[in-house]
Design an enzyme around this catalytic site. Structure first.
Site, mmCIF file in Angstrom:
data_model
loop_
_atom_site.group_PDB
_atom_site.id
_atom_site.type_symbol
_atom_site.label_atom_id
_atom_site.label_comp_id
_atom_site.label_asym_id
_atom_site.label_seq_id
_atom_site.Cartn_x
_atom_site.Cartn_y
_atom_site.Cartn_z
ATOM 1 N N GLY A 180 -36.686 24.735 63.214
ATOM 2 C CA GLY A 180 -37.884 24.146 62.633
ATOM 3 C C GLY A 180 -37.595 23.663 61.226
ATOM 4 O O GLY A 180 -36.478 23.793 60.720
ATOM 5 N N GLY A 200 -36.530 27.123 66.672
ATOM 6 C CA GLY A 200 -37.512 26.294 67.347
ATOM 7 C C GLY A 200 -36.984 25.641 68.613
ATOM 8 O O GLY A 200 -37.743 25.394 69.556
ATOM 9 N N GLU A 230 -32.826 34.075 62.299
ATOM 10 C CA GLU A 230 -33.845 34.155 61.246
ATOM 11 C C GLU A 230 -33.708 35.336 60.293
ATOM 12 O O GLU A 230 -34.132 35.253 59.133
ATOM 13 C CB GLU A 230 -35.241 34.167 61.885
ATOM 14 C CG GLU A 230 -35.653 32.836 62.510
ATOM 15 C CD GLU A 230 -35.109 32.637 63.928
ATOM 16 O OE1 GLU A 230 -35.375 31.584 64.526
ATOM 17 O OE2 GLU A 230 -34.418 33.553 64.432
ATOM 18 N N ASP A 238 -39.024 34.204 65.784
ATOM 19 C CA ASP A 238 -40.352 33.898 66.315
ATOM 20 C C ASP A 238 -40.275 32.992 67.552
ATOM 21 O O ASP A 238 -39.405 33.179 68.389
ATOM 22 C CB ASP A 238 -41.228 33.291 65.215
ATOM 23 C CG ASP A 238 -40.755 31.936 64.718
ATOM 24 O OD1 ASP A 238 -39.551 31.640 64.832
ATOM 25 O OD2 ASP A 238 -41.589 31.161 64.209
#
Length: 353
Positions: free
Chosen positions: A66, A114, A137, A145
């Site tokens: 992302g 992402g 991450e 996530d």
């Protein structure tokens, strides 16, 4: 202006092509919205039997993640833009997970963050020898996530916890062996494979036809590179606290465990503990929507954390690869600080899918 997501029909196939090559097709809010629009248009369209997602020909990577820089800049202020992005991205992830037709993702190249959310929740995921999978991450003080709390704990053994906490990378056939991908196909065959999918007759059953076409092209993966360490992974990463995992790695007789210990200790201690709790609670979630609501709560707060700001500085802005985390060790991170990330939001702030 170049379209960053190209949507079109080819026969009975709805095609999504990521086209933001200068950023390795990393997602921004507009891209998430475009993907979601395509899925919503095609889910009830009787002329669309399946959906395929890939990246533009002649470009590198599937999707590198992302827009981390935007998240950090927004998080340094009021975080409104960052939270809007999470809402758009997680809504898109949920639409992929719930999509009622075959969804074929070509994970050809870098597939991180992402990009994992764009692929792993679909029914069919194709890895190639160029696939590089990771949820990195914890190394920037964020958290794994895009549904990481849902799919990672459901991988074999404790593979998911290992991947979540250390940010370990899987290449090529290992992605299939870990069951992150459902098929492994050499990249040289992808062009013909996509033509077959676009020209197939899906009248007899889309899921069966997609499976048949992919199975014909697939190669059986050899033994995974991590297979020799499966017992170590399961033994060390099955502990209930991050401190116990760290101690188990330090005490292991497997030399490979020392490498994982070094990796673990390089990550944000606060984020490692948050990610472990995410894995534990995600494993207990009854629905994907429940997991995503949990992750939205974490993300809502994490973008404004000191460790995320520092991680982005060290890895993306200054690129000195030397983050100075808020805590010097796992033991220094207060349990209450971690628990606060999971607390409910105000009713009008929660993610409702």
């Amino acid at each position: 202006m170049t379209e960053t997501v190209i949507l079109r029909r080819e026969g009975a196939v709805g095609r999504i092509t990521l086209n933001r090559a200068d950023a390795l097709h990393a997602l921004n809010g507009a891209m998430c919205a475009a993907v979601l629009d395509g899925l919503r248009a095609w889910q009830d369209d009787p002329d669309v039997a399946i959906v395929m997602i890939d990246h533009a020909d002649g470009t590198r990577g599937f999707c590198a993640g992302g827009d981390i820089r935007m998240l950090a800049e927004s998080g340094a202020g009021d975080a409104v833009e960052a939270r809007a992005f999470f809402r758009a991205e997680y809504t898109m992830n949920a639409a992929i997970e719930a999509f009622p037709k075959p969804y074929v993702a070509f994970m050809d190249g870098v597939t991180m963050g992402g990009g994992v959310g764009l692929s792993v929740h679909g029914s069919h995921r194709v890895a190639t020898e160029r696939t590089l999978f990771a949820m990195p991450e914890t190394g920037i003080g964020l958290f794994p996530d895009v549904g990481g709390g849902w799919f990672l704990p459901r991988l074999p053994g404790k593979l998911g916890t290992w991947l979540a906490l250390t940010g370990a990378r899987l290449k090529g056939v290992d992605v299939r062996a870990a069951r992150v991908a459902t098929h492994f196909v050499p990249s040289e065959l992808l062009g013909n494979l996509k033509v077959q999918l676009a020209s197939a007759d899906y009248g007899a059953g889309p899921a069966e036809m997609v499976g048949e076409i992919l199975n014909r092209a697939s190669h059986a993966p050899p033994s995974a590179s991590f297979a020799a360490h499966a017992e170590t992974i399961d033994a060390c990463f099955s502990h209930g606290t991050a401190e116990a995992i760290e101690a188990a790695l330090a005490e292991s007789d497997d030399p490979w465990a020392a490498e994982q210990l070094k990796a673990l200790r390089s990550k944000s201690p606060e984020t490692v503990k948050t990610a472990l709790k995410q894995m534990q609670r995600g494993a207990a979630c009854q629905t994907f929507a429940e997991n995503m609501a949990m992750e939205f709560r974490i993300g809502w707060r994490k973008v404004q954390s000191a460790d995320f700001a520092e991680g982005v500085r060290a890895v993306i802005i200054d690129k000195d690869q030397a983050p100075k985390w808020q805590h010097g060790s796992l033991a220094e991170v207060p349990d209450g600080m971690v628990e606060a990330y999971f607390a409910p939001l105000a009713a009008d702030e929660e993610l409702v899918l």
